[in-house]
Scaffold this active site. Structure first.
Site, PDB file in Angstrom:
ATOM      1  N   GLU A 275       0.836  -1.200   0.000  1.00 28.89           N
ATOM      2  CA  GLU A 275       0.000   0.000   0.000  1.00 28.89           C
ATOM      3  C   GLU A 275       0.871   1.250   0.000  1.00 28.89           C
ATOM      4  O   GLU A 275       1.870   1.336   0.719  1.00 28.89           O
ATOM      5  CB  GLU A 275      -0.928  -0.010   1.211  1.00 28.89           C
ATOM      6  CG  GLU A 275      -1.817  -1.252   1.255  1.00 28.89           C
ATOM      7  CD  GLU A 275      -2.978  -1.116   2.224  1.00 28.89           C
ATOM      8  OE1 GLU A 275      -3.082  -0.071   2.890  1.00 28.89           O
ATOM      9  OE2 GLU A 275      -3.777  -2.057   2.299  1.00 28.89           O
ATOM     10  N   ARG A 292      -1.422 -11.038   2.890  1.00 25.87           N
ATOM     11  CA  ARG A 292      -2.575 -11.920   2.712  1.00 25.87           C
ATOM     12  C   ARG A 292      -3.330 -11.476   1.474  1.00 25.87           C
ATOM     13  O   ARG A 292      -2.967 -10.488   0.829  1.00 25.87           O
ATOM     14  CB  ARG A 292      -3.503 -11.817   3.926  1.00 25.87           C
ATOM     15  CG  ARG A 292      -3.895 -10.375   4.229  1.00 25.87           C
ATOM     16  CD  ARG A 292      -4.970 -10.262   5.275  1.00 25.87           C
ATOM     17  NE  ARG A 292      -5.139  -8.912   5.773  1.00 25.87           N
ATOM     18  CZ  ARG A 292      -5.810  -7.945   5.172  1.00 25.87           C
ATOM     19  NH1 ARG A 292      -6.341  -8.165   3.987  1.00 25.87           N
ATOM     20  NH2 ARG A 292      -5.924  -6.751   5.711  1.00 25.87           N
TER      21      ARG A 292
END
Length: 656
Positions: A275, A292
């Site tokens: 991110e 994940r």
């Protein structure tokens, strides 16, 4: 070759993983809590094992019980989904020690990326751009205050172990710093068991853009485009789309290469998301890496044509990645929203109760990832997300139109949802122009109609009256029904409305004060009401549950409660004094006792559900007659908690 997959999760992600696993020929094992015995994921798997009571700490976070279920069923691999144990390095290591393949990265990578401080240091060494700040070993209050002077304001305080906005504070000046450090540290300790903090220079009104990466056990790593997750409420994602309307091909390549560097730097394997924050000048900075599969992975699947769960299983089996970087192509545009059982007009309070009807819309380019069906119960034990609604189009406008229509045509009867709120966002001109930043919702939606209490128009009331009048008359056909002139009393939220309903044959007229609306009824059966309104033939869905009536038509949904045959309320619009639980939950405090005088609006009991506290208030002035619950009780929705005797009732008792 792996043969049997256990999914250590619940709800829509468990259902989504099971479907891909079955398509690939795997046998599947679900785990479930006692509250999920009849859940969709439990019934969809080939086998299922109960791992404990409803509380997540005793079931879905119980690693020993999950590993025991794997051994008992002969599962040779475990997919953690997202949330729960998906980013728990100890669970990944425990799977390895048990000889069971963990469908995810190695424990060392999870542990490194689980620390904002350590991961940021690692990214600096790997040459990945990071936000300037302080991530030193000494994170004492004094050291943070000293470091803040060098960073400058505004700045962000962040929990090193944090996520989802918890332990995060935006600080505008030095005078605010000490108190916010204290609050962030306390919140971080409570949420993550760790009060370590870092500081970062605040990137004002950035884009939140993330890169989907994949790595295998042979040193290969690729990125599969980006997702724009800038539309957020309190640091929680609301809308996700791919590709980002802000990202250029050059920026995509630069961010993708940086994300691959991040993955290789921690010897990553499997699916991960890096991110970034991107400022108005398209400078990008590492924020964190989620080790994940992300909630929003479907938009990446729709624009790449790839099944990311299948990729995860391929990597877990030790095979090379299915595609090289040059073979990954992006096609069209996809947008996802998260449909929640929550009330936007009441601070987005989670809602519990039965799902009388849950009917996803149908249409080209639509996808629903869900773990619920009609007849299921939304409980207070877990996240109240009902579904992820995703639309794909050849271009962004087509995807937007399809998503707006999908939200309008999705039917949910039984609980309040954020459906209208989501539709307003997607239709908004700022979002439509691709200009939404992380400040978008706070700036543009603070007073949006979707956040206000419901106000029904005379047309909606007339349609409700059609259904109720038909039920009351019991006539086999409207054309044979005698002329009637019937008063009705309907509750809309906290407001009671007095209507006059006149019907003759197929014609119905509804009056509210000086407002009047006329309809012609053509048919009514199987939950569908057909009407002619101002010469236009239209259909309306409905569902009646006792005195509660749920309706949907013209892209709108509404509900009313029929009070026509109920006893009159107390004086000044007060309620009955029978105070009930608004949802399933636990009583964490009782603030009154029998004989105590209370006023309408006073908090009587505090109910905890879905990790939030909900005050239960008196609906009238009076005296507490009975307290039927105690601190620590588990209560059901509509369970009677407190009974208040009103002044009128007391007078009647005295006369008797």
């Amino acid at each position: 070759m792996l043969k049997k997959l256990l999914i250590a999760n619940r709800g829509e992600i468990a259902v989504r993983v099971i479907r891909t696993a079955k398509a690939l020929g795997y046998r599947t094992v679900a785990v479930y809590s006692e509250a999920d015995a009849n859940a969709m994921h439990t019934e969809l798997a080939d086998e299922a094992v109960c791992i404990g009571p409803a509380q997540v700490s005793a079931s879905y976070l119980n690693a020993d019980a999950i590993l025991d279920a794997a051994r008992k069923t002969g599962a040779d691999c475990i997919h953690p989904g997202y949330g729960f144990l998906s980013e728990n390095s100890g669970f990944s290591e425990a799977c390895k020690e048990a000889g069971i393949i963990f469908v995810g990265p190695p424990a060392a990578a999870i542990e490194l990326m689980g620390s904002k401080r350590r991961s940021k240091i690692a990214m600096q060494k790997a040459g990945v751009p990071v936000v300037p700040g302080y991530e030193g070993d000494n994170a004492s209050d004094d050291e943070l205050i000293a470091a803040a002077a060098d960073i400058g304001y505004p700045l962000m305080i962040k929990a090193s172990a944090g996520g989802g906005g918890r332990g995060m504070r935006l600080v505008h000046s030095e005078s605010e710093l000490a108190d916010n450090i204290k609050r962030a540290r306390s919140e971080s300790k409570q949420a993550f068991g760790d009060d370590e903090l870092i500081l970062e220079r605040a990137v004002i009104e950035p884009r939140h853009v993330e890169i989907q990466v994949f790595a295998d056990q042979h040193g290969n790593a690729v990125y599969l485009g980006e997702r724009d997750c800038s539309v957020q409420r309190r640091h929680q994602k609301v809308v996700e789309e791919a590709p980002s309307p802000f990202v250029t091909p050059e920026l995509r390549a630069a961010m993708g290469e940086a994300a691959v560097k991040a993955a290789l730097a921690c010897n990553y394997e499997g699916a991960g998301t890096v991110e970034f924050l991107v400022d108005k000048d398209r400078n990008f900075y590492f924020l964190e890496m989620n080790t994940r599969l992300q909630v929003e992975h479907p938009v990446t699947e729709l624009i790449t044509g790839q099944d990311l769960v299948a990729w995860q299983l391929t990597v877990a089996e030790g095979l090379p990645l299915p595609l090289a970087q040059n073979d990954i192509k992006l096609n069209g545009h996809a947008i996802e929203v998260r449909l929640y059982a929550e009330d936007p007009s009441n601070g987005f309070t989670p809602q519990t109760g039965p799902l009388h009807v849950f009917q996803p819309a149908e249409g080209e380019g639509l996808r629903y990832d869900t773990g619920v069906r009609s007849g299921d119960e939304v409980t207070p034990h877990y996240d109240p997300m009902l579904a992820k609604v995703i639309a794909w189009g050849e271009n962004r406008d087509e995807a937007r139109r399809r998503l707006i229509r999908a939200l309008e045509d999705t039917t949910v009867f039984g609980v309040t949802t954020n459906r209208y709120f989501l539709g307003r966002i997607i239709a908004d001109s700022t979002f439509g122009a691709g200009e939404a930043t992380t400040a978008f919702l706070q700036r543009a939606f603070s007073n949006d109609p979707s956040l206000q209490p419901v106000k029904l128009n005379i047309r909606q009331l007339a349609i409700a009256a059609c259904v109720l009048a038909h039920d009351v008359s019991g006539a086999k056909a409207w054309s044979n029904a005698p002329a009637t002139n019937t008063p009705m009393k309907l509750a809309v939220g906290d407001e009671a409305l007095e209507l006059l309903v006149q019907s003759s044959g197929n014609n119905l007229s509804c009056r509210l004060g000086d407002q009047r609306h006329e309809l012609v009824v053509t048919s009514m059966k199987n939950g569908i009401l057909c009407i002619i309104d101002n010469g236009i033939r239209q259909r309306c869905q409905y569902h009646r549950d006792g005195d509660s009536l749920y309706l949907q038509a013209f892209g709108e949904s509404w509900s009313v409660t029929d009070l026509t045959h109920q006893p009159a309320a107390g004086a000044n619009g007060a309620g009955s004094g029978r105070i009930q639980a608004s949802m399933d939950g636990a009583i964490i405090d009782v603030l009154v006792e029998p004989g105590q005088a209370v006023s309408q609006g006073d908090t009587l009991v505090i109910l905890e559900a879905m990790k939030m506290e909900h005050p239960v208030k008196a609906d009238c002035d009076g005296v507490v007659a009975q307290v039927l619950t105690t601190k620590g009780d588990q209560v059901k929705r509509n369970q009677l908690l407190v009974e208040v005797t009103t002044g009128e009732a007391s007078e009647q008792e005295n006369k008797q």
